[in-house]
Motif scaffolding. Sequence first.
Motif, mmCIF file in Angstrom:
data_model
loop_
_atom_site.group_PDB
_atom_site.id
_atom_site.type_symbol
_atom_site.label_atom_id
_atom_site.label_comp_id
_atom_site.label_asym_id
_atom_site.label_seq_id
_atom_site.Cartn_x
_atom_site.Cartn_y
_atom_site.Cartn_z
ATOM 1 N N GLY A 190 -17.311 -1.651 5.804
ATOM 2 C CA GLY A 190 -16.736 -1.869 7.122
ATOM 3 C C GLY A 190 -15.807 -3.069 7.177
ATOM 4 O O GLY A 190 -15.319 -3.430 8.238
ATOM 5 N N GLU A 191 -15.559 -3.714 6.040
ATOM 6 C CA GLU A 191 -14.660 -4.867 5.988
ATOM 7 C C GLU A 191 -13.251 -4.434 6.375
ATOM 8 O O GLU A 191 -12.776 -3.388 5.937
ATOM 9 N N GLN A 192 -12.586 -5.245 7.201
ATOM 10 C CA GLN A 192 -11.243 -4.923 7.656
ATOM 11 C C GLN A 192 -10.271 -6.027 7.264
ATOM 12 O O GLN A 192 -10.597 -7.203 7.376
ATOM 13 N N VAL A 193 -9.084 -5.603 6.834
ATOM 14 C CA VAL A 193 -8.009 -6.524 6.471
ATOM 15 C C VAL A 193 -6.753 -6.084 7.197
ATOM 16 O O VAL A 193 -6.376 -4.920 7.141
ATOM 17 N N ALA A 194 -6.128 -7.027 7.894
ATOM 18 C CA ALA A 194 -4.878 -6.734 8.597
ATOM 19 C C ALA A 194 -3.719 -7.150 7.719
ATOM 20 O O ALA A 194 -3.766 -8.181 7.042
ATOM 21 N N GLY A 195 -2.664 -6.340 7.731
ATOM 22 C CA GLY A 195 -1.499 -6.651 6.928
ATOM 23 C C GLY A 195 -0.375 -5.672 7.216
ATOM 24 O O GLY A 195 -0.342 -5.030 8.264
ATOM 25 N N PHE A 196 0.538 -5.579 6.250
ATOM 26 C CA PHE A 196 1.706 -4.727 6.416
ATOM 27 C C PHE A 196 1.866 -3.819 5.215
ATOM 28 O O PHE A 196 1.634 -4.213 4.079
ATOM 29 N N LYS A 197 2.280 -2.577 5.484
ATOM 30 C CA LYS A 197 2.501 -1.586 4.438
ATOM 31 C C LYS A 197 3.983 -1.263 4.380
ATOM 32 O O LYS A 197 4.601 -0.982 5.408
ATOM 33 N N ASN A 198 4.544 -1.312 3.181
ATOM 34 C CA ASN A 198 5.939 -0.965 2.977
ATOM 35 C C ASN A 198 6.083 0.539 3.147
ATOM 36 O O ASN A 198 5.376 1.321 2.511
ATOM 37 N N ILE A 199 6.981 0.950 4.006
ATOM 38 C CA ILE A 199 7.171 2.365 4.316
ATOM 39 C C ILE A 199 7.674 3.147 3.099
ATOM 40 O O ILE A 199 7.280 4.277 2.870
ATOM 41 N N HIS A 200 8.508 2.524 2.299
ATOM 42 C CA HIS A 200 9.151 3.212 1.179
ATOM 43 C C HIS A 200 8.268 3.278 -0.062
ATOM 44 O O HIS A 200 8.205 4.317 -0.723
ATOM 45 N N THR A 201 7.595 2.172 -0.395
ATOM 46 C CA THR A 201 6.811 2.130 -1.629
ATOM 47 C C THR A 201 5.322 2.351 -1.415
ATOM 48 O O THR A 201 4.611 2.698 -2.348
ATOM 49 N N GLU A 208 -1.555 -2.941 20.335
ATOM 50 C CA GLU A 208 -2.632 -2.209 19.655
ATOM 51 C C GLU A 208 -2.251 -0.767 19.372
ATOM 52 O O GLU A 208 -2.754 -0.158 18.442
ATOM 53 N N ALA A 209 -1.343 -0.213 20.151
ATOM 54 C CA ALA A 209 -0.915 1.173 19.939
ATOM 55 C C ALA A 209 -0.034 1.307 18.690
ATOM 56 O O ALA A 209 0.044 2.386 18.108
ATOM 57 N N ASP A 210 0.626 0.221 18.288
ATOM 58 C CA ASP A 210 1.538 0.266 17.148
ATOM 59 C C ASP A 210 0.847 0.117 15.803
ATOM 60 O O ASP A 210 1.442 0.372 14.766
ATOM 61 N N ILE A 211 -0.413 -0.308 15.785
ATOM 62 C CA ILE A 211 -1.087 -0.581 14.522
ATOM 63 C C ILE A 211 -1.923 0.634 14.114
ATOM 64 O O ILE A 211 -2.585 1.261 14.926
ATOM 65 N N ALA A 212 -1.856 0.973 12.827
ATOM 66 C CA ALA A 212 -2.593 2.120 12.303
ATOM 67 C C ALA A 212 -3.781 1.621 11.493
ATOM 68 O O ALA A 212 -3.777 0.517 10.967
ATOM 69 N N THR A 213 -4.810 2.455 11.381
ATOM 70 C CA THR A 213 -5.987 2.123 10.584
ATOM 71 C C THR A 213 -6.063 3.079 9.390
ATOM 72 O O THR A 213 -5.956 4.288 9.562
ATOM 73 N N PRO A 215 2.705 -2.338 10.550
ATOM 74 C CA PRO A 215 1.408 -3.025 10.612
ATOM 75 C C PRO A 215 0.262 -2.039 10.412
ATOM 76 O O PRO A 215 0.259 -0.941 10.964
ATOM 77 N N VAL A 216 -0.713 -2.454 9.586
ATOM 78 C CA VAL A 216 -1.825 -1.586 9.226
ATOM 79 C C VAL A 216 -3.105 -2.416 9.153
ATOM 80 O O VAL A 216 -3.073 -3.578 8.757
ATOM 81 N N ILE A 217 -4.216 -1.796 9.523
ATOM 82 C CA ILE A 217 -5.530 -2.382 9.280
ATOM 83 C C ILE A 217 -6.207 -1.520 8.236
ATOM 84 O O ILE A 217 -6.368 -0.316 8.427
ATOM 85 N N ARG A 218 -6.577 -2.122 7.125
ATOM 86 C CA ARG A 218 -7.302 -1.408 6.081
ATOM 87 C C ARG A 218 -8.780 -1.654 6.296
ATOM 88 O O ARG A 218 -9.221 -2.783 6.396
#
Length: 71
Positions: free
Chosen positions: A27-38, A64-69, A18-21
Amino acid sequence: MFRRKVKKCTYDRENLKPVIRSSICTGEQVAGFKNIHTGKFSAVLLVRNDGDLKEFLESYDISEADIATEY
């Protein structure tokens, strides 16, 4: 009084993280998921306020600790 039910969803915990871009300019934020491999990012939700972020975290059972920005 009448709260919207949070629908529980799942994701592939082995291949996705899980990642927040966040945009540096707007300052716009989008929550989603990032593929670890690609490194490919899949957007799930536009985060407009703290309630949207909380809904995202609850629906995917993420702390909240598991999500990266990323910027």
